[in-house]
Design an enzyme around this catalytic site. Structure first.
Site, PDB file in Angstrom:
ATOM      1  N   ASP A 163      10.150  53.876   5.465  1.00 43.46           N
ATOM      2  CA  ASP A 163      10.320  53.737   3.575  1.00 43.46           C
ATOM      3  C   ASP A 163       9.452  53.151   3.217  1.00 43.46           C
ATOM      4  O   ASP A 163       8.868  52.434   3.797  1.00 43.46           O
ATOM      5  CB  ASP A 163      11.632  54.154   4.273  1.00 43.46           C
ATOM      6  CG  ASP A 163      12.183  53.796   2.318  1.00 43.46           C
ATOM      7  OD1 ASP A 163      12.101  54.848   2.139  1.00 43.46           O
ATOM      8  OD2 ASP A 163      13.200  54.119   2.910  1.00 43.46           O
ATOM      9  N   ASN A 205      15.029  65.493   2.265  1.00 44.24           N
ATOM     10  CA  ASN A 205      14.231  64.959   1.106  1.00 44.24           C
ATOM     11  C   ASN A 205      13.862  66.178   0.390  1.00 44.24           C
ATOM     12  O   ASN A 205      13.093  66.279  -0.599  1.00 44.24           O
ATOM     13  CB  ASN A 205      13.070  65.225   2.631  1.00 44.24           C
ATOM     14  CG  ASN A 205      13.393  63.311   2.874  1.00 44.24           C
ATOM     15  OD1 ASN A 205      12.195  62.836   3.586  1.00 44.24           O
ATOM     16  ND2 ASN A 205      13.794  62.480   1.495  1.00 44.24           N
TER      17      ASN A 205
HETATM   18  C1  FPP Z   1       9.727  57.700   2.614  1.00 41.94           C
HETATM   19  O1  FPP Z   1       9.265  56.993   1.898  1.00 41.94           O
HETATM   20  C2  FPP Z   1       8.107  58.167   4.086  1.00 41.94           C
HETATM   21  C3  FPP Z   1       8.971  59.511   3.645  1.00 41.94           C
HETATM   22  C4  FPP Z   1       9.344  60.506   3.624  1.00 41.94           C
HETATM   23  C5  FPP Z   1       7.679  60.609   4.599  1.00 41.94           C
HETATM   24  C6  FPP Z   1       6.705  59.604   5.927  1.00 41.94           C
HETATM   25  C7  FPP Z   1       5.554  60.509   6.383  1.00 41.94           C
HETATM   26  C8  FPP Z   1       5.005  60.035   7.030  1.00 41.94           C
HETATM   27  C9  FPP Z   1       4.560  58.429   6.774  1.00 41.94           C
HETATM   28  C10 FPP Z   1       3.386  61.061   7.231  1.00 41.94           C
HETATM   29  C11 FPP Z   1       3.626  61.261   9.127  1.00 41.94           C
HETATM   30  C12 FPP Z   1       3.055  62.125   9.813  1.00 41.94           C
HETATM   31  C13 FPP Z   1       3.411  62.328  10.485  1.00 41.94           C
HETATM   32  C14 FPP Z   1       2.325  63.635  11.044  1.00 41.94           C
HETATM   33  C15 FPP Z   1       3.971  62.501  11.822  1.00 41.94           C
HETATM   34  P1  FPP Z   1       9.338  57.209   0.053  1.00 41.94           P
HETATM   35  O2  FPP Z   1       8.744  58.420   0.405  1.00 41.94           O
HETATM   36  O3  FPP Z   1      11.191  57.455   0.696  1.00 41.94           O
HETATM   37  O4  FPP Z   1       9.553  55.790  -0.183  1.00 41.94           O
HETATM   38  P2  FPP Z   1      10.169  55.447  -1.809  1.00 41.94           P
HETATM   39  O5  FPP Z   1      11.632  54.842  -1.454  1.00 41.94           O
HETATM   40  O6  FPP Z   1       9.601  54.303  -1.853  1.00 41.94           O
HETATM   41  O7  FPP Z   1      10.174  56.105  -2.514  1.00 41.94           O
END
Ligand code: FPP
Length: 256
Positions: free
Chosen positions: A17, A65
């Site tokens: 996150d 999501n």
């Molecule tokens: C949460 O951060 C993260 C995600 C929803 C996506 C995570 C995915 C990856 C790192 C890519 C993985 C790729 C593979 C091929 C396995 P957020 O957007 O909720 O962050 P925030 O809370 O700061 O808004």
């Protein structure tokens, strides 16, 4: 096969996150945070495997999501396709078996095809496991497992044991350690059943900034904990063949 080091988790669950906030703090679009998050995942997986940890389960896209803006969802789906396409051969070379958990019905065909290809390519690998949760929710998992367990029983009976046999990660030991970056202290519908006795580790660091040093801090914190699984300390100590101080965490001691 080498004996597992009891001071290290065998299975780590990761909630990556903070990508969006990492990007915002740099004046970048949210997707730049996800791209950077993918680089971090690649780096952390190498470290995890270096320490001989058998299994990692990452939350790449939750069933909630889908509520994000359409453009972000679409860019995330593209990132998953491209990320798998680009990195699965490296995982294969490192003898990692890649699996996916979650509901595939709503995912773009291109992503499902890439997931199938990754699973098929790596299915005979024996070194370690990477489980990627995509369109995954813990409540969905429990509900589908209950339905499957009821269907498998001639009288439709379900109990904890039969249900757990139908959960997405049924063939793996439950996670020993959950790491969540980004400052929130909740499970967000990840592996609800399987995390019942998991040690929880929360850090304020945004996922793209999560480094090997941060991983080591999480592993040290895990090694210092006493896992009782509902028992009392004395019972656990009587059953141990080693003193806790001989647990071998020095493998990744403070100098590492
Ligand atoms: C949460 O951060 C993260 C995600 C929803 C996506 C995570 C995915 C990856 C790192 C890519 C993985 C790729 C593979 C091929 C396995 P957020 O957007 O909720 O962050 P925030 O809370 O700061 O808004």
């Amino acid at each position: 096969m080498t004996k597992p080091n009891p001071a290290l988790p065998r299975h780590i669950a990761l909630i990556m996150d903070g990508n969006g906030r990492w990007a915002r703090s740099r004046g970048l679009p949210r997707n730049a945070g996800h791209q950077s998050g993918l680089k971090t995942l690649r780096k952390i997986l190498r470290s995890v495997h270096h320490y001989g940890i058998d299994c990692v389960t990452v939350f790449a896209f939750s069933s909630e999501n889908w509520r994000r803006p359409e453009q972000e969802v679409s860019l995330l789906m593209d990132l998953l396709v491209r990320g798998l396409r680009k990195h699965v051969s490296e995982l294969h070379q490192r003898n990692v078996r890649v699996r996916f958990i979650g509901n595939r019905a709503r995912l773009p065909n291109e992503l499902v095809a890439q997931m199938q290809h990754s699973e098929e390519l790596t299915c005979n690998n024996t070194g370690s496991c990477l489980n990627v949760a995509i369109d995954y929710g813990g409540q969905w998992d429990v509900a589908q497992a209950a339905a499957a367990a009821a269907k498998a029983d001639p009288h439709g009976h379900v109990d904890a044991e039969s249900l757990s046999r139908h959960l997405s990660l049924a063939e793996f030991p439950d996670p020993d350690l959950l790491i969540r970056t980004g400052g929130e202290k909740r499970l967000s519908n990840f592996l609800l059943w399987q995390l019942a006795y998991t040690e929880l580790y929360f850090t304020d660091v945004f996922w793209p900034d999560f480094s090997e040093q941060h991983l080591l801090a999480a592993l040290r914190s895990y090694a210092e904990r006493e896992r009782r699984f509902g028992q009392v300390t004395e019972v656990i100590c009587d059953g141990r063949d080693k003193q806790p101080e001989a647990s071998g965490f020095s493998v990744i001691g403070s100098g590492a």
